[in-house]
Design an enzyme around this catalytic site. Structure first.
Site, PDB file in Angstrom:
ATOM      1  N   CYS A   1       0.835  -1.207   0.000  1.00 57.31           N
ATOM      2  CA  CYS A   1       0.000   0.000   0.000  1.00 57.31           C
ATOM      3  C   CYS A   1       0.862   1.246   0.000  1.00 57.31           C
ATOM      4  O   CYS A   1       0.969   1.964   0.995  1.00 57.31           O
ATOM      5  CB  CYS A   1      -0.956   0.008   1.185  1.00 57.31           C
ATOM      6  SG  CYS A   1      -2.256   1.250   1.014  1.00 57.31           S
TER       7      CYS A   1
ATOM      8  N   CYS B   1      -5.366   2.056  -5.286  1.00 56.79           N
ATOM      9  CA  CYS B   1      -4.943   2.785  -4.103  1.00 56.79           C
ATOM     10  C   CYS B   1      -5.911   3.936  -3.863  1.00 56.79           C
ATOM     11  O   CYS B   1      -5.791   4.990  -4.502  1.00 56.79           O
ATOM     12  CB  CYS B   1      -3.519   3.301  -4.285  1.00 56.79           C
ATOM     13  SG  CYS B   1      -2.846   4.084  -2.803  1.00 56.79           S
TER      14      CYS B   1
END
Length: 564
Positions: free
Chosen positions: A313, A493
């Site tokens: 991430c 994302c």
């Protein structure tokens, strides 16, 4: 979950992972010394040895650190354990992830003291551990058994290593396609985390407890859960060895163990995590501390850091910045707070199309960007952080910054037992074909999730796309489905730029934009309310009730009729 001590004899006990909060119970139980047999960074909820040592020493308990990579027992490890336990005041308590490494080391130590194997096996069995593979036929000079009795071997059509987002999803995807195969999933964890939610916990939006469920509630029906850690891979023999050296045999293997957070990669970090204004949303127990710091800061200096890639991430370090800046703006204190983002990389975000929207928020929150700055050490007591960068001549220099709070993203690597295995590439990641996710050297091995080396963003959305691809391609290899599925590198994302709005970055290999929605409905290059609703209200149920259940919503992998 309360700590349960398993007494081996009157002077020694073992248990699963302890925390600093368990120290008073250990004192009450009469424990005088501790031995930790678990390396730091094996799990996202694991406290560091430094945290436990500090609490232990404050309570008058000595602690020895004898870390063992799961299943990798050596004669030197046994000597180190023997030296520690021989010099420590009894009663001694040893711990690791499950207690298996600790009782195995104790048994090997006892064997060297002349205790026979039959007695050691009986003691271990009474404690709830089967060490027949670890002790059964090993000469004292070679403590690790590499095999097992073929007559009692565990064998499965498919073995999956890891029960995180990737592992459970691919197990469910397989079960959705066929019920005719024997499948086992190996993971010792009792709980499963929705890690994408931790940024929202750190922003005061999600509750910590809503990001965790019991592992037992998520393992797909019909899949055998082997509640153990993997110690070693033996792909030439089509088997994995558990941490107690028990072999599990397979026809086909899927490896999805996740990623290791290297907290020790930053000098001084583990000594100050969770106090002195030092926090990280990358750990379950620390995300609430992030919100405590953010909501309590009225003035001062706030730092946010990002290490070199790869990390999972990659947007999370700046998401913490945006949500913090937005809170300070709404609270009317933003002008009193100096925000700085220290990024080891050269750009704000790796896909240029999303940068203009993000820069608007960098400017809104008056944040200073420092590219090419890698956090190397930190002193929580003096509230100072040091960064390695380059001067105008390209020479490496160190610069420092004081802080009132700092959000740290730790450097990350493949898990130790992966990096040391035949499955790894030179950098330690599982070596796969980036299109089929099949291993480049072992044709009956596949991988997905954060531990493999395809050049995609390491996100839960990527694993959601990868799971049906791996399931399809493995079954194609078994001649049970037609067509090979190809992974295009998709990752998502959701960049939470403010409370109520998100820049939804969706892209694949080479930074190619791969939006899931038409631009008129949701323009991912601009902050939108709809993307926020997706992140806050829709994606968690998609994760728990779709992705982990084999529903494969919002997934449509491309297939080719040609053989891979």
């Amino acid at each position: 979950m309360s700590l349960t001590l398993i007494p081996v004899n009157e002077s020694f006990s073992v248990s699963t992972q302890i925390t600093a909060s368990d120290i008073p119970a250990l004192v009450e139980a009469g424990v005088k010394s501790l031995i930790c047999n678990r390396p730091d960074g094996e799990a996202n909820d694991q406290p560091t040895i430094t945290e436990i040592r500090g609490a232990a020493e404050a309570a008058g308990i000595a602690l020895a650190y004898v870390p063992i990579v799961s299943g990798k027992f050596s004669a030197t490890d046994v000597e180190d354990f023997s030296s520690a336990i021989s010099q420590m005041e009894a009663p001694v308590h040893a711990f690791c992830r499950t207690g298996t490494r600790s009782i195995t080391l104790w048994s090997l130590h006892q064997r060297n003291q002349g205790v026979n194997d039959a007695e050691l096996l009986r003691i271990a069995k009474d404690c709830g551990y089967d060490l027949s593979d670890a002790l059964g036929s090993v000469p004292a000079s070679e403590p690790k058994l590499a095999g097992g009795d073929a007559a009692k071997k565990d064998h499965y059509d498919i073995v999956i290593v890891g029960a995180g987002a990737a592992g459970i999803s691919v197990a469910s995807s397989l079960m959705a396609r066929t019920q005719a195969l024997s499948i086992a999933i190996i993971d010792p964890a009792e709980v499963h985390y929705y890690q994408p939610g931790w940024t929202m916990v750190g922003g005061g939006i999600f509750r910590q407890e809503d990001t965790v469920k019991t592992m037992a509630s998520l393992i797909p029906e019909g899949v055998r859960w082997i509640k153990s850690a993997v110690g070693n891979f033996e792909p030439e023999n089509n088997r994995v060895l558990l941490e107690d050296s028990h072999p599990v045999h397979y026809d086909r293997l899927i490896v999805a163990p996740g990623i290791k957070l290297d907290w020790h990669g930053i000098e001084g970090l583990v000594e100050t995590l969770g106090r002195n204004g030092v926090t990280s949303n990358y750990r379950y127990d620390l995300a609430p501390y992030t919100w405590e710091l953010v909501s309590g800061l009225q003035k001062g200096k706030a730092l946010f850091t990002q290490p070199p890639m790869p990390i999972k991430c990659a947007g999370a370090p700046q998401k913490a910045l945006y949500l913090s800046g937005d809170h300070w703006r709404r609270a009317g204190v933003l002008n009193n707070i100096d925000i700085s983002f220290f990024n080891a990389g050269p750009v704000l975000f790796g896909v240029k199309e999303y940068v203009p929207a993000l820069m608007e928020y960098i400017e809104r929150y008056k944040a200073t960007l420092n590219f090419g700055h890698r956090l190397t050490r930190i002193d929580g007591d003096s509230k100072t952080a040091w960064f390695e960068t380059q001067d105008e001549n390209g020479a490496s220099v160190e610069v420092s910054s004081d802080f009132d709070m700092i959000h740290v993203c730790p450097p990350q690597t493949a898990p130790d037992f992966v990096r040391q295995s035949p499955l790894a590439d030179d950098a330690g990641w599982i070596d796969v074909d980036q299109n089929t996710l099949q291993h480049k050297r072992y044709a009956n091995v596949w991988s997905l999730g954060d531990a493999m080396n395809a050049p995609n963003a390491k996100t839960a959305a990527a694993a959601r796309m990868q799971a049906p691809i791996v399931a399809n391609n493995l079954l194609h290899d078994m001649n049970r489905v037609s067509g090979v599925a190809h992974y295009n590198g998709y990752g998502s994302c959701p960049l939470t730029v403010e409370k109520g709005k998100i820049v939804l970055a969706e892209f694949g290999y080479g930074g190619k934009l791969l939006p899931s929605f038409p631009k008129w409905l949701l323009n991912g290059q601009r902050p939108t309310r709809l993307a926020w609703i997706l992140k806050e209200q829709i994606l968690p149920p998609i994760y728990w009730k779709g992705m982990l259940k084999g529903k494969e919503w919002m997934v449509n992998p491309e297939r080719s009729k040609a053989d891979a």
